[in-house]
Design a protein around this motif. Structure first.
Motif, PDB file in Angstrom:
ATOM      1  N   GLN A  48       3.781   8.020  -4.189  1.00 43.91           N
ATOM      2  CA  GLN A  48       3.012   8.914  -3.330  1.00 43.91           C
ATOM      3  C   GLN A  48       1.545   8.477  -3.285  1.00 43.91           C
ATOM      4  O   GLN A  48       0.642   9.303  -3.202  1.00 43.91           O
ATOM      5  N   SER A  49       1.345   7.193  -3.354  1.00 39.88           N
ATOM      6  CA  SER A  49       0.004   6.630  -3.227  1.00 39.88           C
ATOM      7  C   SER A  49       0.152   5.322  -2.460  1.00 39.88           C
ATOM      8  O   SER A  49       1.250   4.799  -2.332  1.00 39.88           O
ATOM      9  N   PRO A  50      -0.944   4.798  -1.936  1.00 41.02           N
ATOM     10  CA  PRO A  50      -0.819   3.570  -1.137  1.00 41.02           C
ATOM     11  C   PRO A  50      -0.220   2.418  -1.933  1.00 41.02           C
ATOM     12  O   PRO A  50      -0.426   2.304  -3.133  1.00 41.02           O
ATOM     13  N   LEU A  51       0.528   1.592  -1.242  1.00 42.16           N
ATOM     14  CA  LEU A  51       1.089   0.389  -1.846  1.00 42.16           C
ATOM     15  C   LEU A  51      -0.069  -0.538  -2.214  1.00 42.16           C
ATOM     16  O   LEU A  51      -0.972  -0.755  -1.406  1.00 42.16           O
ATOM     17  N   PRO A  52      -0.087  -1.077  -3.429  1.00 40.39           N
ATOM     18  CA  PRO A  52      -1.188  -1.984  -3.804  1.00 40.39           C
ATOM     19  C   PRO A  52      -1.312  -3.147  -2.819  1.00 40.39           C
ATOM     20  O   PRO A  52      -0.314  -3.596  -2.246  1.00 40.39           O
ATOM     21  N   PRO A  53      -2.536  -3.660  -2.641  1.00 35.44           N
ATOM     22  CA  PRO A  53      -2.783  -4.666  -1.609  1.00 35.44           C
ATOM     23  C   PRO A  53      -2.257  -6.069  -1.917  1.00 35.44           C
ATOM     24  O   PRO A  53      -2.141  -6.895  -1.027  1.00 35.44           O
ATOM     25  N   ASP A  54      -1.973  -6.348  -3.192  1.00 31.53           N
ATOM     26  CA  ASP A  54      -1.493  -7.691  -3.547  1.00 31.53           C
ATOM     27  C   ASP A  54      -0.439  -7.580  -4.650  1.00 31.53           C
ATOM     28  O   ASP A  54      -0.253  -6.526  -5.256  1.00 31.53           O
ATOM     29  N   LYS A  55       0.254  -8.688  -4.900  1.00 31.22           N
ATOM     30  CA  LYS A  55       1.382  -8.661  -5.841  1.00 31.22           C
ATOM     31  C   LYS A  55       0.939  -8.428  -7.288  1.00 31.22           C
ATOM     32  O   LYS A  55       1.654  -7.763  -8.044  1.00 31.22           O
ATOM     33  N   ALA A  56      -0.227  -8.956  -7.673  1.00 30.37           N
ATOM     34  CA  ALA A  56      -0.701  -8.722  -9.042  1.00 30.37           C
ATOM     35  C   ALA A  56      -0.978  -7.233  -9.256  1.00 30.37           C
ATOM     36  O   ALA A  56      -0.639  -6.675 -10.309  1.00 30.37           O
ATOM     37  N   SER A  57      -1.550  -6.581  -8.249  1.00 30.99           N
ATOM     38  CA  SER A  57      -1.820  -5.141  -8.350  1.00 30.99           C
ATOM     39  C   SER A  57      -0.516  -4.353  -8.385  1.00 30.99           C
ATOM     40  O   SER A  57      -0.399  -3.356  -9.098  1.00 30.99           O
ATOM     41  N   LEU A  58       0.457  -4.786  -7.603  1.00 38.52           N
ATOM     42  CA  LEU A  58       1.761  -4.125  -7.608  1.00 38.52           C
ATOM     43  C   LEU A  58       2.422  -4.262  -8.984  1.00 38.52           C
ATOM     44  O   LEU A  58       2.974  -3.294  -9.520  1.00 38.52           O
ATOM     45  N   LEU A  59       2.328  -5.449  -9.579  1.00 42.84           N
ATOM     46  CA  LEU A  59       2.909  -5.681 -10.905  1.00 42.84           C
ATOM     47  C   LEU A  59       2.268  -4.776 -11.944  1.00 42.84           C
ATOM     48  O   LEU A  59       2.966  -4.127 -12.729  1.00 42.84           O
ATOM     49  N   ILE A  60       0.939  -4.700 -11.956  1.00 43.67           N
ATOM     50  CA  ILE A  60       0.270  -3.886 -12.976  1.00 43.67           C
ATOM     51  C   ILE A  60       0.555  -2.410 -12.752  1.00 43.67           C
ATOM     52  O   ILE A  60       0.681  -1.629 -13.698  1.00 43.67           O
ATOM     53  N   LYS A  61       0.716  -2.009 -11.488  1.00 41.65           N
ATOM     54  CA  LYS A  61       1.060  -0.612 -11.218  1.00 41.65           C
ATOM     55  C   LYS A  61       2.467  -0.309 -11.730  1.00 41.65           C
ATOM     56  O   LYS A  61       2.705   0.742 -12.342  1.00 41.65           O
ATOM     57  N   LEU A  62       3.401  -1.222 -11.507  1.00 41.42           N
ATOM     58  CA  LEU A  62       4.757  -1.042 -12.024  1.00 41.42           C
ATOM     59  C   LEU A  62       4.768  -0.968 -13.555  1.00 41.42           C
ATOM     60  O   LEU A  62       5.406  -0.092 -14.145  1.00 41.42           O
ATOM     61  N   ILE A  63       4.039  -1.886 -14.193  1.00 42.57           N
ATOM     62  CA  ILE A  63       3.972  -1.895 -15.656  1.00 42.57           C
ATOM     63  C   ILE A  63       3.387  -0.581 -16.158  1.00 42.57           C
ATOM     64  O   ILE A  63       3.887   0.029 -17.107  1.00 42.57           O
ATOM     65  N   GLY A  64       2.320  -0.122 -15.512  1.00 48.22           N
ATOM     66  CA  GLY A  64       1.684   1.130 -15.911  1.00 48.22           C
ATOM     67  C   GLY A  64       2.608   2.325 -15.769  1.00 48.22           C
ATOM     68  O   GLY A  64       2.683   3.184 -16.661  1.00 48.22           O
ATOM     69  N   ARG A  65       3.325   2.390 -14.643  1.00 51.02           N
ATOM     70  CA  ARG A  65       4.235   3.519 -14.413  1.00 51.02           C
ATOM     71  C   ARG A  65       5.411   3.493 -15.390  1.00 51.02           C
ATOM     72  O   ARG A  65       5.804   4.521 -15.932  1.00 51.02           O
ATOM     73  N   ILE A  66       5.964   2.308 -15.633  1.00 51.33           N
ATOM     74  CA  ILE A  66       7.060   2.196 -16.598  1.00 51.33           C
ATOM     75  C   ILE A  66       6.577   2.611 -17.988  1.00 51.33           C
ATOM     76  O   ILE A  66       7.248   3.367 -18.699  1.00 51.33           O
ATOM     77  N   SER A  67       5.389   2.140 -18.370  1.00 53.42           N
ATOM     78  CA  SER A  67       4.825   2.482 -19.675  1.00 53.42           C
ATOM     79  C   SER A  67       4.610   3.990 -19.799  1.00 53.42           C
ATOM     80  O   SER A  67       4.946   4.596 -20.831  1.00 53.42           O
ATOM     81  N   LYS A  68       4.070   4.601 -18.756  1.00 52.49           N
ATOM     82  CA  LYS A  68       3.815   6.043 -18.782  1.00 52.49           C
ATOM     83  C   LYS A  68       5.118   6.826 -18.920  1.00 52.49           C
ATOM     84  O   LYS A  68       5.229   7.752 -19.739  1.00 52.49           O
ATOM     85  N   LEU A  69       6.121   6.469 -18.124  1.00 49.65           N
ATOM     86  CA  LEU A  69       7.404   7.177 -18.171  1.00 49.65           C
ATOM     87  C   LEU A  69       8.114   6.952 -19.513  1.00 49.65           C
ATOM     88  O   LEU A  69       8.697   7.882 -20.089  1.00 49.65           O
ATOM     89  N   HIS A  70       8.044   5.730 -20.027  1.00 53.57           N
ATOM     90  CA  HIS A  70       8.627   5.428 -21.340  1.00 53.57           C
ATOM     91  C   HIS A  70       7.953   6.277 -22.415  1.00 53.57           C
ATOM     92  O   HIS A  70       8.617   6.871 -23.277  1.00 53.57           O
TER      93      HIS A  70
END
Length: 198
Positions: free
Chosen positions: A45-67
């Motif tokens: 529910q937020s904008p898609l990150p502008p580049d792949k590195a940002s997308l990767l860190i967002k995925l890592i952050g979300r997985i870490s938070k949920l874990h």
């Protein structure tokens, strides 16, 4: 076309475009190209990150938070109130006679925050603090039998959380993730510790 020939042709083409690349890099690129295409982040529910590195860190952050959220729910039964308390307790258990500052630095916390975490563990009867034989200003830490028992219970629950989070991945996929991310973590940790020493 024979699959082996097709793979060799792909490798030859990749090697031509990337002369300094090795076979492992080709394999990683090939596997990434085989992943299903689509909007992987359409549920955010937020904008898609502008580049792949940002997308990767967002995925890592979300997985870490949920874990962490799932782990915290599991740790409550073991008398721990934060993931940091678990990490600190584990460090005290497996580091040899650590100083307070050793434990705090290992987890990239500020001194004041780290001291509060250690104080909570001490008040809960999970760790003991004692003086250093050679330096009266230094405090050393050991885990209590209650702390060891709680830590073992936490590890059992954490294994269940890990299985829930990563159970759908093959062991080779987990190993590849570790292989790719571990050097980045080591580099960032080195930079952080060097900056802290300055």
């Amino acid at each position: 076309m024979n699959k082996a020939v097709e793979l060799l042709n792909l490798w030859a083409s990749y090697e031509q475009e990337n002369p300094k690349a090795d076979l492992a890099q080709f394999c990683q690129t090939y596997l990434a190209s085989q992943a299903p295409k689509g909007s992987l982040a359409s549920f955010w529910q937020s904008p898609l990150p502008p580049d792949k590195a940002s997308l990767l860190i967002k995925l890592i952050g979300r997985i870490s938070k949920l874990h962490t959220l799932h782990a915290l729910a599991a740790f409550k039964e073991c008398g721990l109130n934060s993931f940091d308390e678990f990490l600190y307790l584990s460090s005290v258990a497996y580091m040899t006679n650590p100083k307070k500052t050793d434990v705090i630095s290992a987890h990239f916390n500020e001194l004041s925050s780290g001291l509060l975490i250690l104080d909570r563990l001490k008040k809960s009867g999970l760790i003991l603090e004692h003086g250093d034989a050679y330096d009266k200003r230094t405090k050393r830490l050991t885990i209590t039998s209650k702390g060891q028992s709680n830590l073992e219970a936490c590890y059992q629950r954490l294994n269940q959380v890990n299985q829930m989070c990563f159970g759908e991945l093959a062991e080779e996929q987990v190993e590849l993730g570790i292989h790719l991310l571990q050097p980045i973590e080591a580099s960032l940790a080195g930079h952080w510790l060097a900056a802290k020493l300055k």
